[in-house]
Design a protein around this motif. Structure first.
Motif, PDB file in Angstrom:
ATOM      1  N   ASP A  58      14.927  39.159  27.742  1.00 31.01           N
ATOM      2  CA  ASP A  58      14.634  38.524  29.029  1.00 31.01           C
ATOM      3  C   ASP A  58      15.747  38.716  30.058  1.00 31.01           C
ATOM      4  OD1 ASP A  58      12.215  37.619  28.092  1.00 31.01           O
ATOM      5  OD2 ASP A  58      12.977  35.649  27.516  1.00 31.01           O
ATOM      6  N   THR A  59      16.736  39.556  29.744  1.00 26.18           N
ATOM      7  CA  THR A  59      17.872  39.747  30.647  1.00 26.18           C
ATOM      8  C   THR A  59      17.910  41.175  31.179  1.00 26.18           C
ATOM      9  OG1 THR A  59      19.158  38.095  29.448  1.00 26.18           O
ATOM     10  CG2 THR A  59      20.387  39.607  30.856  1.00 26.18           C
ATOM     11  N   THR A  60      18.084  41.296  32.477  1.00 25.59           N
ATOM     12  CA  THR A  60      18.281  42.590  33.124  1.00 25.59           C
ATOM     13  C   THR A  60      19.677  42.598  33.719  1.00 25.59           C
ATOM     14  OG1 THR A  60      15.939  42.743  33.693  1.00 25.59           O
ATOM     15  CG2 THR A  60      17.444  44.188  34.894  1.00 25.59           C
ATOM     16  N   THR A  61      20.421  43.659  33.450  1.00 20.31           N
ATOM     17  CA  THR A  61      21.775  43.815  33.985  1.00 20.31           C
ATOM     18  C   THR A  61      21.794  45.040  34.892  1.00 20.31           C
ATOM     19  OG1 THR A  61      22.716  42.864  31.976  1.00 20.31           O
ATOM     20  CG2 THR A  61      24.213  44.107  33.383  1.00 20.31           C
ATOM     21  N   ALA A  62      22.471  44.918  36.007  1.00 26.16           N
ATOM     22  CA  ALA A  62      22.624  46.034  36.939  1.00 26.16           C
ATOM     23  C   ALA A  62      24.104  46.383  37.053  1.00 26.16           C
ATOM     24  CB  ALA A  62      22.081  45.666  38.313  1.00 26.16           C
ATOM     25  N   HIS A  63      24.384  47.673  37.065  1.00 25.44           N
ATOM     26  CA  HIS A  63      25.749  48.170  37.285  1.00 25.44           C
ATOM     27  C   HIS A  63      25.681  49.118  38.463  1.00 25.44           C
ATOM     28  CE1 HIS A  63      29.210  50.998  36.102  1.00 25.44           C
ATOM     29  NE2 HIS A  63      29.721  49.933  36.683  1.00 25.44           N
ATOM     30  N   GLY A  64      26.362  48.749  39.542  1.00 25.04           N
ATOM     31  CA  GLY A  64      26.376  49.566  40.744  1.00 25.04           C
ATOM     32  C   GLY A  64      27.729  50.214  40.944  1.00 25.04           C
ATOM     33  N   VAL A  65      27.705  51.493  41.342  1.00 27.98           N
ATOM     34  CA  VAL A  65      28.928  52.226  41.650  1.00 27.98           C
ATOM     35  C   VAL A  65      28.719  52.893  43.003  1.00 27.98           C
ATOM     36  CG1 VAL A  65      30.502  54.072  40.954  1.00 27.98           C
ATOM     37  CG2 VAL A  65      29.390  52.669  39.205  1.00 27.98           C
ATOM     38  N   LEU A  66      29.587  52.573  43.956  1.00 33.58           N
ATOM     39  CA  LEU A  66      29.540  53.177  45.287  1.00 33.58           C
ATOM     40  C   LEU A  66      30.761  54.053  45.465  1.00 33.58           C
ATOM     41  CD1 LEU A  66      28.276  53.441  48.115  1.00 33.58           C
ATOM     42  CD2 LEU A  66      29.668  51.459  48.788  1.00 33.58           C
ATOM     43  N   ASP A  67      30.543  55.346  45.659  1.00 31.13           N
ATOM     44  CA  ASP A  67      31.633  56.303  45.877  1.00 31.13           C
ATOM     45  C   ASP A  67      31.603  56.701  47.345  1.00 31.13           C
ATOM     46  OD1 ASP A  67      33.415  58.432  46.011  1.00 31.13           O
ATOM     47  OD2 ASP A  67      32.645  59.404  44.204  1.00 31.13           O
ATOM     48  N   THR A  68      32.636  56.282  48.092  1.00 29.89           N
ATOM     49  CA  THR A  68      32.695  56.573  49.524  1.00 29.89           C
ATOM     50  C   THR A  68      33.429  57.875  49.826  1.00 29.89           C
ATOM     51  OG1 THR A  68      34.778  55.425  49.930  1.00 29.89           O
ATOM     52  CG2 THR A  68      32.760  54.088  49.994  1.00 29.89           C
ATOM     53  N   GLY A  69      33.946  58.500  48.787  1.00 25.05           N
ATOM     54  CA  GLY A  69      34.773  59.685  48.999  1.00 25.05           C
ATOM     55  C   GLY A  69      36.232  59.308  49.106  1.00 25.05           C
ATOM     56  N   ASP A  70      36.507  58.111  49.645  1.00 27.25           N
ATOM     57  CA  ASP A  70      37.869  57.593  49.751  1.00 27.25           C
ATOM     58  C   ASP A  70      38.137  56.530  48.692  1.00 27.25           C
ATOM     59  OD1 ASP A  70      38.511  59.118  52.097  1.00 27.25           O
ATOM     60  OD2 ASP A  70      37.361  57.672  53.272  1.00 27.25           O
ATOM     61  N   ASN A  71      37.099  55.803  48.307  1.00 22.99           N
ATOM     62  CA  ASN A  71      37.218  54.714  47.340  1.00 22.99           C
ATOM     63  C   ASN A  71      35.981  54.665  46.466  1.00 22.99           C
ATOM     64  OD1 ASN A  71      39.694  53.294  48.303  1.00 22.99           O
ATOM     65  ND2 ASN A  71      38.471  53.098  50.158  1.00 22.99           N
ATOM     66  N   VAL A  72      36.133  54.025  45.316  1.00 25.27           N
ATOM     67  CA  VAL A  72      35.000  53.766  44.433  1.00 25.27           C
ATOM     68  C   VAL A  72      34.959  52.266  44.184  1.00 25.27           C
ATOM     69  CG1 VAL A  72      33.985  54.155  42.156  1.00 25.27           C
ATOM     70  CG2 VAL A  72      35.152  56.033  43.323  1.00 25.27           C
ATOM     71  N   LEU A  73      33.826  51.656  44.510  1.00 23.50           N
ATOM     72  CA  LEU A  73      33.623  50.229  44.291  1.00 23.50           C
ATOM     73  C   LEU A  73      32.575  50.058  43.195  1.00 23.50           C
ATOM     74  CD1 LEU A  73      33.344  49.098  48.021  1.00 23.50           C
ATOM     75  CD2 LEU A  73      35.372  49.081  46.568  1.00 23.50           C
ATOM     76  N   GLN A  74      32.752  49.013  42.385  1.00 21.34           N
ATOM     77  CA  GLN A  74      31.817  48.757  41.296  1.00 21.34           C
ATOM     78  C   GLN A  74      31.405  47.293  41.279  1.00 21.34           C
ATOM     79  OE1 GLN A  74      32.567  50.449  37.407  1.00 21.34           O
ATOM     80  NE2 GLN A  74      34.289  51.611  38.234  1.00 21.34           N
ATOM     81  N   SER A  75      30.196  47.046  40.815  1.00 24.41           N
ATOM     82  CA  SER A  75      29.742  45.667  40.640  1.00 24.41           C
ATOM     83  C   SER A  75      28.800  45.599  39.449  1.00 24.41           C
ATOM     84  CB  SER A  75      29.037  45.157  41.896  1.00 24.41           C
ATOM     85  OG  SER A  75      27.820  45.832  42.080  1.00 24.41           O
ATOM     86  N   ARG A  76      28.735  44.432  38.873  1.00 26.30           N
ATOM     87  CA  ARG A  76      27.801  44.142  37.782  1.00 26.30           C
ATOM     88  C   ARG A  76      27.135  42.799  38.084  1.00 26.30           C
ATOM     89  NH1 ARG A  76      28.034  47.233  33.292  1.00 26.30           N
ATOM     90  NH2 ARG A  76      29.905  48.460  32.991  1.00 26.30           N
ATOM     91  N   SER A  77      25.876  42.715  37.750  1.00 24.76           N
ATOM     92  CA  SER A  77      25.176  41.442  37.900  1.00 24.76           C
ATOM     93  C   SER A  77      24.041  41.411  36.888  1.00 24.76           C
ATOM     94  CB  SER A  77      24.637  41.273  39.314  1.00 24.76           C
ATOM     95  OG  SER A  77      23.623  42.218  39.537  1.00 24.76           O
TER      96      SER A  77
END
Length: 93
Positions: free
Chosen positions: A26-45
């Motif tokens: 019953d659980t869905t997990t999302a992992h997001g990675v944003l690569d801007t070319g200058d930085n990489v940001l990550q999130s999990r929810s």
């Protein structure tokens, strides 16, 4: 002849977003990675289905992905505020 405002050439950037969704029970997990070319940001929810609700996996995907994207947006705003502050002349200089 006097010219108008100087025209600068358009600059285009491409940012890459990868969003992975994982479902376990019953659980869905999302992992997001944003690569801007200058930085990489990550999130999990995650999102957990209420046992009283119908099992519709798409709903969990939407909640988990939406939360991950909101966190990435928050990180971008914070990074922008820090970068702006670092590039603003100190008062009284």
């Amino acid at each position: 002849m006097t010219g108008g405002p100087a025209h600068t050439p358009m600059h285009t950037k491409t940012w890459t977003l990868k969003l992975d969704l994982f479902e376990a029970g019953d659980t869905t997990t999302a992992h997001g990675v944003l690569d801007t070319g200058d930085n990489v940001l990550q999130s999990r929810s995650s999102a957990r289905r209420n046992p009283q609700d119908a099992a519709v996996p798409e709903i969990g995907d939407e909640y988990a992905a939406g939360r991950a994207l909101m966190e990435l947006g928050h990180q971008l705003l914070v990074a922008g505020m820090h970068d702006a502050a670092a590039n603003t002349p100190a008062a009284g200089s």
